[in-house]
Design an enzyme around this catalytic site. Structure first.
Site, mmCIF file in Angstrom:
data_model
loop_
_atom_site.group_PDB
_atom_site.id
_atom_site.type_symbol
_atom_site.label_atom_id
_atom_site.label_comp_id
_atom_site.label_asym_id
_atom_site.label_seq_id
_atom_site.Cartn_x
_atom_site.Cartn_y
_atom_site.Cartn_z
ATOM 1 N N LYS A 49 0.891 -1.178 0.000
ATOM 2 C CA LYS A 49 0.000 0.000 0.000
ATOM 3 C C LYS A 49 0.925 1.223 0.000
ATOM 4 O O LYS A 49 1.503 1.576 1.027
ATOM 5 C CB LYS A 49 -0.895 -0.042 1.251
ATOM 6 C CG LYS A 49 -1.434 1.293 1.748
ATOM 7 C CD LYS A 49 -2.420 1.938 0.802
ATOM 8 C CE LYS A 49 -2.989 3.222 1.380
ATOM 9 N NZ LYS A 49 -2.069 4.380 1.299
ATOM 10 N N GLU B 228 8.421 0.750 11.787
ATOM 11 C CA GLU B 228 9.669 1.507 11.675
ATOM 12 C C GLU B 228 9.276 2.972 11.603
ATOM 13 O O GLU B 228 8.791 3.447 10.571
ATOM 14 C CB GLU B 228 10.440 1.028 10.431
ATOM 15 C CG GLU B 228 11.900 1.378 10.487
ATOM 16 C CD GLU B 228 12.167 2.716 9.853
ATOM 17 O OE1 GLU B 228 12.141 3.715 10.598
ATOM 18 O OE2 GLU B 228 12.365 2.769 8.642
ATOM 19 N N CYS C 153 13.866 9.014 7.714
ATOM 20 C CA CYS C 153 13.510 8.759 9.123
ATOM 21 C C CYS C 153 14.741 8.671 10.003
ATOM 22 O O CYS C 153 14.687 8.988 11.186
ATOM 23 C CB CYS C 153 12.664 7.497 9.232
ATOM 24 S SG CYS C 153 13.396 6.096 8.400
ATOM 25 N N GLU D 73 9.574 16.207 15.571
ATOM 26 C CA GLU D 73 10.195 15.801 14.299
ATOM 27 C C GLU D 73 9.813 16.788 13.202
ATOM 28 O O GLU D 73 8.631 17.081 13.005
ATOM 29 C CB GLU D 73 9.729 14.398 13.910
ATOM 30 C CG GLU D 73 10.454 13.871 12.674
ATOM 31 C CD GLU D 73 10.043 12.456 12.271
ATOM 32 O OE1 GLU D 73 10.926 11.674 11.915
ATOM 33 O OE2 GLU D 73 8.837 12.140 12.311
HETATM 34 P P1 NDP Z 1 1.776 8.666 7.895
HETATM 35 O O1 NDP Z 1 2.924 8.303 8.737
HETATM 36 O O2 NDP Z 1 0.610 9.305 8.559
HETATM 37 O O3 NDP Z 1 1.288 7.335 7.135
HETATM 38 C C1 NDP Z 1 0.285 7.363 6.181
HETATM 39 C C2 NDP Z 1 0.036 5.958 5.703
HETATM 40 O O4 NDP Z 1 -0.423 5.168 6.788
HETATM 41 C C3 NDP Z 1 -1.004 5.888 4.611
HETATM 42 O O5 NDP Z 1 -0.622 4.899 3.661
HETATM 43 C C4 NDP Z 1 -2.254 5.456 5.377
HETATM 44 O O6 NDP Z 1 -3.132 4.708 4.590
HETATM 45 C C5 NDP Z 1 -1.687 4.574 6.453
HETATM 46 N N1 NDP Z 1 -2.506 4.559 7.677
HETATM 47 C C6 NDP Z 1 -2.928 5.595 8.394
HETATM 48 N N2 NDP Z 1 -3.634 5.176 9.480
HETATM 49 C C7 NDP Z 1 -3.640 3.837 9.426
HETATM 50 C C8 NDP Z 1 -4.186 2.806 10.260
HETATM 51 N N3 NDP Z 1 -4.854 3.072 11.380
HETATM 52 N N4 NDP Z 1 -3.992 1.537 9.899
HETATM 53 C C9 NDP Z 1 -3.298 1.253 8.778
HETATM 54 N N5 NDP Z 1 -2.770 2.172 7.955
HETATM 55 C C10 NDP Z 1 -2.937 3.451 8.271
HETATM 56 O O7 NDP Z 1 2.335 9.518 6.680
HETATM 57 P P2 NDP Z 1 1.944 10.912 6.059
HETATM 58 O O8 NDP Z 1 2.194 10.828 4.641
HETATM 59 O O9 NDP Z 1 0.578 11.365 6.464
HETATM 60 O O10 NDP Z 1 3.054 11.826 6.725
HETATM 61 C C11 NDP Z 1 2.846 12.486 7.966
HETATM 62 C C12 NDP Z 1 4.169 12.854 8.579
HETATM 63 O O11 NDP Z 1 4.885 11.676 8.885
HETATM 64 C C13 NDP Z 1 5.101 13.627 7.666
HETATM 65 O O12 NDP Z 1 4.858 14.991 7.672
HETATM 66 C C14 NDP Z 1 6.451 13.276 8.226
HETATM 67 O O13 NDP Z 1 6.777 14.155 9.264
HETATM 68 C C15 NDP Z 1 6.274 11.894 8.800
HETATM 69 N N6 NDP Z 1 6.823 10.819 7.948
HETATM 70 C C16 NDP Z 1 7.741 10.000 8.499
HETATM 71 C C17 NDP Z 1 8.301 8.995 7.753
HETATM 72 C C18 NDP Z 1 9.328 8.087 8.328
HETATM 73 O O14 NDP Z 1 9.937 7.329 7.601
HETATM 74 N N7 NDP Z 1 9.556 8.103 9.610
HETATM 75 C C19 NDP Z 1 7.945 8.783 6.353
HETATM 76 C C20 NDP Z 1 6.916 9.675 5.865
HETATM 77 C C21 NDP Z 1 6.389 10.644 6.663
HETATM 78 P P3 NDP Z 1 -4.577 5.315 4.245
HETATM 79 O O15 NDP Z 1 -4.318 6.568 3.514
HETATM 80 O O16 NDP Z 1 -5.236 4.263 3.453
HETATM 81 O O17 NDP Z 1 -5.260 5.565 5.575
#
Ligand code: NDP
Length: 494
Positions: free
Chosen positions: A192, A267, A301, A398
């Site tokens: 996904k 992670e 990350c 972060e």
């Molecule tokens: P998120 O960390 O919020 O993840 C979004 C993903 O998680 C989508 O694919 C979403 O799917 C899925 N998801 C959300 N809720 C659930 C749930 N309860 N169960 C299963 N899947 C779920 O990423 P964002 O893109 O919204 O980024 C937000 C912030 O995260 C960024 O601004 C950044 O600061 C940080 N980030 C950190 C990363 C890292 O590697 N540590 C990587 C990317 C972002 P669906 O849309 O179908 O709900």
């Protein structure tokens, strides 16, 4: 000057994208679409259909079938398919790199060298494990009752259908980590992707079929706002591997546990620290800070965000850093000479703007940058901030962006205390020429990965994952095997 797009890339962008289920691309059943936006220009470059519940059910059913077949494939066959996929990534390197750059804003050189080339290295590393996964033979410990004998052994069995939720920062490489871990252990996998970057994995799924992967071993389900949760809650999925933010990671873990004690590898990010001892050379420290905090605009990350420098050197190091950042060529990610590109989406750019406002409100000193760059793209200035205290927002929240926040320290004890003063612990780094001192500090630093005189470089042979609130489980090395298999104990009386 920007490079020209390959005709194959232009044709791919114009296709009617949806899901990849049971070995073929499918138009989504929901009728809804995601616009894929180029973060450099703000323009829509492609459209991807969002999965309906029927698509999700079809993908899970296909993955169950895929698991039944793939889990029985001989280890050498599994490894062979991954090796072929690695070759195909390299053969299609430029196409994949261009698509990745267009959807993520990543510099084309990073897309080529890290996303595609590194992904191929990781695939080959994982492929090698296919023929080396095994259990152990055990002599049971208790005495026999009537002279009977006992022997025991363990088996490592694939967990089943894995859901891999991939973030937007490295959407090719992280998808490969997840699908390789799953496929090499005999699991099937549903990827996904993030709604911001769904394109490269759809192309990779086609290449996987070309590499000989049977239908259903890899499915791709796209969408936003509930698709990830629906996949984890599905009664026929067995594990989730999630990379992303801490709050979403917590929600994913809770969803998984509540679903059916579904296994979860998380992670997550955090607020990684880098500590510079007083003996460091200023220029080497500055090169290290750029590597640790500014690669891919800090959207990694494992990147460092908290920088602790000895009081005797903080002025010299931050001054030289600001001079270096001022020289960076900010430009189009398709321009091979650009050194600094946009962040990946408008929401993230806006979040960085809010963090800059917080830094100002808390009277932190902005030594360089601190502004969003006007225009249709998602550009943010590389930023250097001097904090007042360890409690300032920029020392605790972060940013996931090109922002390095500094705090001086006086003693080694204070450095250790500051570096560990965080609920997170994904990575950290120490910078010094004194190896003995580094060796004495290593056990004191709380982090899943600790680098010395380097930061951010991940190697497939070295396990990676967080402690504290930065995650659960490990990727890479041999450590991933535990997360993707169940341990079965067999005991025999004779
Ligand atoms: P998120 O960390 O919020 O993840 C979004 C993903 O998680 C989508 O694919 C979403 O799917 C899925 N998801 C959300 N809720 C659930 C749930 N309860 N169960 C299963 N899947 C779920 O990423 P964002 O893109 O919204 O980024 C937000 C912030 O995260 C960024 O601004 C950044 O600061 C940080 N980030 C950190 C990363 C890292 O590697 N540590 C990587 C990317 C972002 P669906 O849309 O179908 O709900």
């Amino acid at each position: 000057m920007s490079i020209s797009l390959l005709p194959a890339v232009q044709a791919f962008l114009q296709r009617d994208h949806g899901q990849f289920i049971d070995g073929q691309a499918r138009v989504a059943g929901s009728g809804r679409h995601l616009d894929v936006i180029d973060p450099a220009s703000g323009e829509v470059i492609s459209r991807v259909g969002e999965a309906s519940q029927a698509d999700i059910d079809a993908a899970v059913a296909s993955s169950r079938q895929g698991f039944a077949q793939w889990s029985k494939a001989a280890p050498a066959v599994r490894g062979g398919v991954l090796l072929k996929l690695a070759d195909l990534l390299e053969r299609n390197r430029e196409e994949l790199a261009q698509i990745e750059t267009l959807q993520s804003g990543k510099l084309i050189q990073i897309a080529r060298n890290f996303e595609v080339d590194q992904a191929a290295h990781f695939l080959r590393y994982y492929a090698g494990w296919a023929t080396k996964i095994g259990g152990e033979t055990i002599t049971p410990s208790l005495p026999s009752f009537n002279g009977e004998k006992y022997t025991a052994f363990t088996l490592r069995e694939p967990i089943g259908v894995v859901v891999g939720i991939v973030p937007w920062n490295f959407s090719t490489m992280i998808a490969i980590w997840k699908l390789a871990s799953a496929l090499v252990t005999g699991c099937s996998v549903i990827i996904k992707p993030s709604e911001f970057t769904p394109l490269t994995i759809l192309r990779i799924a086609e290449l996987a079929v070309e590499a000989g992967l049977p239908a259903g071993a890899l499915n791709v389900v796209t969408g936003a706002g509930g698709v990830g949760k629906a996949l984890i809650e599905h009664p026929h999925t067995d594990k989730v591997s999630f990379t992303g933010s801490v709050p979403t990671g917590l929600a994913v873990g809770q969803t998984a546990m509540a679903a059916n004690l579904t296994r979860a590898t998380l992670e997550l990010g955090g607020k990684n620290a880098a500590g510079f001892l007083p003996d460091v050379d200023v220029d080497k420290a500055v090169a290290g800070i750029i590597e640790a905090g500014f690669l891919h605009s800090g959207q990694i990350c494992a990147a460092a965000e908290r920088f602790y420098v000895h009081r005797s050197q903080i002025e010299a190091i931050t001054q030289r850093l600001c001079e270096r950042l001022a020289q960076l060529k900010i430009g189009s990610p398709l321009d091979e000479s650009a050194e600094f590109g946009p962040v990946t989406n408008k929401q993230h750019q806006a979040k960085l703007g809010q963090l800059f406002a917080k830094a100002r409100a808390e009277n932190c000193t902005i030594l360089h940058g601190g502004q969003l760059i006007d225009g249709p793209g998602c550009y943010v200035e590389p930023t250097v901030i001097l904090a007042n205290s360890a409690k300032d927002s920029l020392m605790t929240e972060e940013t996931f962006g090109p922002v390095a926040t500094f705090l001086p320290y006086d003693t080694e004890e204070e450095l250790v205390e500051l570096m560990n003063d965080s609920p997170y612990g994904l990575s950290a780094s120490l910078w010094t020429n004194d190896l003995g001192k580094a060796m004495r500090l290593i056990p004191q630093i709380q982090a899943g990965t600790l680098w010395v005189n380097m930061h951010t470089l991940l190697d497939p042979a070295v396990p990676f994952g967080g402690i504290k609130a930065s995650g659960v489980g490990r990727e890479f090395g041999g450590a991933f095997i535990e997360d993707y298999t169940e341990l079965k104990s067999v005991m025999i009386r004779y």
